[in-house]
Scaffold this active site. Structure first.
Site, PDB file in Angstrom:
ATOM      1  N   HIS A 247       0.849  -1.195   0.000  1.00 30.44           N
ATOM      2  CA  HIS A 247       0.000   0.000   0.000  1.00 30.44           C
ATOM      3  C   HIS A 247       0.885   1.245   0.000  1.00 30.44           C
ATOM      4  O   HIS A 247       1.873   1.298   0.719  1.00 30.44           O
ATOM      5  CB  HIS A 247      -0.894   0.000   1.240  1.00 30.44           C
ATOM      6  CG  HIS A 247      -2.081   0.897   1.145  1.00 30.44           C
ATOM      7  ND1 HIS A 247      -1.967   2.269   1.120  1.00 30.44           N
ATOM      8  CD2 HIS A 247      -3.413   0.631   1.065  1.00 30.44           C
ATOM      9  CE1 HIS A 247      -3.175   2.800   1.032  1.00 30.44           C
ATOM     10  NE2 HIS A 247      -4.063   1.836   0.990  1.00 30.44           N
ATOM     11  N   ARG A 270      -7.308  10.245   0.154  1.00 35.67           N
ATOM     12  CA  ARG A 270      -7.049  10.642  -1.227  1.00 35.67           C
ATOM     13  C   ARG A 270      -8.343  10.739  -2.014  1.00 35.67           C
ATOM     14  O   ARG A 270      -8.464  11.542  -2.942  1.00 35.67           O
ATOM     15  CB  ARG A 270      -6.079   9.653  -1.889  1.00 35.67           C
ATOM     16  CG  ARG A 270      -4.655   9.809  -1.394  1.00 35.67           C
ATOM     17  CD  ARG A 270      -3.729   8.763  -1.993  1.00 35.67           C
ATOM     18  NE  ARG A 270      -3.922   7.450  -1.385  1.00 35.67           N
ATOM     19  CZ  ARG A 270      -3.958   6.304  -2.056  1.00 35.67           C
ATOM     20  NH1 ARG A 270      -3.831   6.310  -3.371  1.00 35.67           N
ATOM     21  NH2 ARG A 270      -4.111   5.161  -1.437  1.00 35.67           N
TER      22      ARG A 270
END
Length: 590
Positions: A247, A270
Site C-alpha cells: 500500500h 485521497r
C-alpha cells in the site's frame, strides 16, 4: 445438529458464523487472539457495494456489471471471473445485509482509486471496519451467552492442524487452549487472514516475496499464514502466493520512523481530494490510481519524504480521520500554506505554484498524470492543511488457498476437499494481481456468507436422513434468533444486554470506592505502570495492554492522561464494561 468450526474471529469468520446460525447450524469459533476482530477492525475506507440502497438514495448509477469490469481490470491477467462475479454480484446484498441485520449506518458513499463509480460505503464517526466487526462480534458474544448450545467462542485458541478421515474429508481441527491440546469435530471454515506479517521461520512472505521482507507492515502480528499452512499440509492448492500488495500510504510516526508496524492512511483521504507531494513540493502521480501503481511511482520518483496533504475542504469531508491521526501524532495541522512550506523546507512561492497549477487542472479537468476524478473546491494558499508523511507498507496478500465459487478449498487436482472452506484474506484468487480499495471488507462479508451457506449445506447433507428434520427444528430457532437480532436498536454496534450494564455498575468507579486526582494519574505513565482517564473513570490498563487489539502504542500515547476524546471516537461506551471491567480502579476527583 453437529457444529461447524470457524477458525478466525475477523469479519470473514464472524460473517460466516452469523450465516451458519441463520441456516440453522451450530458454531464453534476459535480465535488465537485474546480479542476477536483481526485486521478487519483497522479497515478505514469502507466497504464496496454496487446497486445498494444507499447508492440509489444518492442517485449513483452503479451496478454489479460495472463493478465486475472495474475489478477485473484491477486483477489484470490473474482475473478469476467466477470469483469476481461472486464478489461483485453479491456486493449490494452484502452491504444491505449489514445495514438491515446489524442496523449499521453505511449511507456515505465515496469513490476510491480504480473505481469508475462511487461505491465505497461508510457512516459517520467511526472507522467502518471497526463498526462492522464490533457489531457482529458483540451480537455473536451475546448469543454465546444466551444460547450456548448453539454458539461457542474460544479465544486464545490456536489451531495447529486439520483432521481428515480415511476418505480425505476434513472432519475437525486440533487446537491449543489454556495450555492443553484439544480436538473439535465438524467441517471447518478457515478465516485466519493473510501473511503480510509472516516473519516466522517458515514464512510464506519470505519464500514468495523476499524483496519485501524488510518493508514495514500494517498487519497485526497474528497474520502469519496459519490457515494457508495448515491446509497446504493436507493437500490443498495455493494460488498467487507471490501477489503481495504494498500500500502506498502507510503513516510514518515522526517519533518512531523505523517502526515495523505502521498505521494505514485511509484511502478515503485521497478519495476526498488529498494530494501526494514529494520533497520538492511537486505532484508526481494520479493519487486515485491503483495502489500498486501509486506505490511504483513513489519508488520511481524517489524524492522522500512524501507527504499526503489535505486542504480545508478535504479535511472537513473526513474530519474524524484527521482528528484521529492528529491525536496519535501521525498527522500535523498547519494553519497556512506558508507554515506548511516552512515545514517542508520550501519557499512559499514554490508550494503556492503547485496549488495554482493543480487549480488549472481542476478547472480544465485535464491532468498530466491522468487523474479523472476531482473535488470541486480549488486550493487556496491561505487555508489550513492536515499533513502526514507517507511510506509504502505491506498491506494485503492477494494469494492464498485456492477456492471455488462456493468457497470450497480445492486440492492440487482441482477437486474440492470435502468439509473445508475458506473466506477472507486466507483465500487467494479473488482479487487477482491487485485488490481495489474497499474490497477487503467486502470479500470478508461476501465469502464469509458464501462459506457459511456452503458449510451449512454440507453439514446437512452429511447428517443423512435426519437432515430435513434437523433443518426444520433449527431453522425455527434461527428464525427466532434473527427476530431477536432485528429487534435491537439502530445504534452501531448493537447495544449490550442488561447484564452488561450490571457489570458496569459493579465496577469500583461506579460504586465510588476510590477516587484519584489528575496529578495522581499522571504519575502512572509507563508501560509497566499505565493508568488512563476515560469519561471520568480511572483505569489501570497495565495488564490489558498486551491484549489490546490496537497494540500497546495506542494506549501508551495516553499514559497518565485523559484519553476520553480519542477513546470515544473509536469505541462504543460499553466496550469497557464488556471487555475490561477489571481495569476500572476508581473515579476522577472533581
Amino acid at each position: 445438529m453437529a457444529q461447524v468450526i470457524v477458525v478466525g474471529g475477523g469479519l470473514a469468520g464472524l460473517s460466516a458464523a452469523h450465516t451458519l446460525l441463520e441456516r440453522g447450524a451450530n458454531v464453534l469459533l476459535l480465535d488465537k487472539q485474546p480479542f476477536m476482530g483481526g485486521n478487519s477492525t483497522k479497515a478505514t475506507s469502507g466497504i464496496n457495494g454496487a446497486g445498494t440502497q444507499s447508492q440509489q438514495d444518492l442517485g449513483i448509477p452503479d451496478n454489479a456489471k460495472t463493478f465486475f469490469e472495474d475489478t477485473k481490470k484491477s486483477a489484470r491477467e490473474l482475473a478469476r471471473d467466477d470469483l469476481i462475479r461472486v464478489l461483485t454480484g453479491r456486493s449490494g446484498d452484502a452491504v444491505n445485509w449489514l445495514q438491515d441485520k446489524f442496523q449499521l449506518d453505511l449511507s456515505k458513499v465515496a469513490r476510491l482509486g480504480g473505481h469508475s463509480q462511487p461505491r465505497t460505503h461508510r457512516g459517520d464517526a467511526q472507522f467502518p471496519g471497526m463498526v462492522m466487526t464490533y457489531a457482529q462480534m458483540e451480537r455473536l458474544e451475546d448469543l454465546a451467552e444466551s444460547t450456548p448450545d448453539r454458539v461457542q467462542i474460544k479465544k486464545k485458541a490456536r489451531v495447529t492442524q486439520l483432521i481428515k478421515d480415511q476418505a480425505g474429508a476434513v472432519i475437525g481441527a486440533e487446537y491449543v487452549h489454556n495450555g492443553k491440546t484439544e480436538t473439535a469435530y465438524g467441517p471447518v471454515i478457515l478465516a485466519t487472514g493473510g501473511y503480510a506479517a509472516d516473519f516466522t521461520a517458515d514464512s510464506l512472505l519470505k519464500k514468495y516475496r523476499p524483496e519485501y521482507w524488510n518493508l514495514p507492515t500494517t498487519n497485526g502480528e497474528h497474520c502469519t499464514g496459519d490457515g494457508q499452512k495448515m491446509a497446504l499440509a493436507i493437500g490443498a492448492s495455493a494460488i498467487d502466493l507471490e501477489k503481495v500488495q504494498v500500500h502506498p500510504t502507510g503513516l510514518v510516526d515522526p517519533k518512531e520512523p523505523e517502526a515495523k508496524v505502521k498505521f494505514l492512511a485511509a484511502e478515503a483521504l485521497r478519495g476526498v481530494g488529498g494530494l501526494l507531494l514529494d520533497n520538492t513540493g511537486a505532484r508526481f502521480v494520479d493519487e486515485l490510481q491503483h495502489r500498486d501503481y501509486v506505490t511504483g511511482k513513489m519508488w520511481e520518483n524517489g524524492k522522500f519524504p512524501i507527504r499526503l496533504v489535505l486542504n480545508g475542504d478535504a479535511s472537513k469531508q473526513i474530519e474524524w480521520h484527521c482528528k484521529h491521526y492528529v491525536g496519535r501524532g501521525l498527522m500535523k495541522r498547519f494553519e497556512s500554506g506558508e507554515a506548511l512550506a516552512k515545514e517542508m523546507g520550501l519557499k512559499p512561492e514554490v508550494l503556492k505554484k503547485t496549488f495554482d497549477d493543480y487549480n488549472k487542472v481542476l478547472r480544465a479537468k485535464k491532468d498530466p498524470f491522468g487523474k479523472k476524478f476531482f473535488s470541486d473546491e480549488e486550493w487556496k494558499f491561505d487555508d489550513y492543511f492536515n499533513v502526514a508523511i507517507m511510506t509504502p507498507v505491506l498491506h494485503y496478500t492477494m494469494g492464498g488457498l485456492e477456492i471455488d465459487a462456493e468457497s470450497r478449498v480445492v486440492d492440487t487436482t482441482g477437486k474440492p476437499i470435502p468439509g473445508l472452506f475458506a473466506a477472507g484474506e486466507v483465500a487467494g484468487g479473488v482479487h487477482g494481481a491487485n485488490r481495489l480499495g474497499g474490497s477487503s471488507l467486502l470479500g470478508c462479508v461476501v465469502f464469509g456468507r458464501v462459506s457459511g451457506d456452503s458449510a451449512a449445506s454440507y453439514l446437512l447433507q452429511r447428517i443423512g436422513p435426519l437432515a430435513e428434520k434437523a433443518a426444520g427444528r433449527l431453522g425455527a430457532v434461527a428464525g427466532h434468533l434473527g427476530a431477536e437480532a432485528s429487534s435491537s436498536s439502530k445504534s452501531a454496534p448493537a447495544p449490550a444486554p442488561a447484564k452488561e450494564e450490571k457489570k458496569a455498575e459493579a465496577t469500583p468507579a461506579a460504586s465510588g470506592e476510590k477516587s484519584f486526582s489528575v496529578e495522581e494519574v499522571q504519575k502512572h505513565n509507563k508501560k509497566d505502570d499505565c493508568w488512563v482517564i476515560i469519561d471520568g473513570k480511572v483505569l489501570d490498563v497495565t495488564a490489558f495492554m498486551p491484549d489490546h487489539p490496537g497494540g500497546e502504542k495506542a494506549i501508551l500515547l495516553y499514559a497518565g492522561r485523559d484519553a476520553t476524546e480519542e477513546f470515544n471516537m473509536l469505541h462504543d461506551p460499553k466496550v469497557i464494561p464488556r471487555y475490561a471491567p477489571e481495569a476500572v480502579i476508581g473515579s476522577l476527583k472533581k
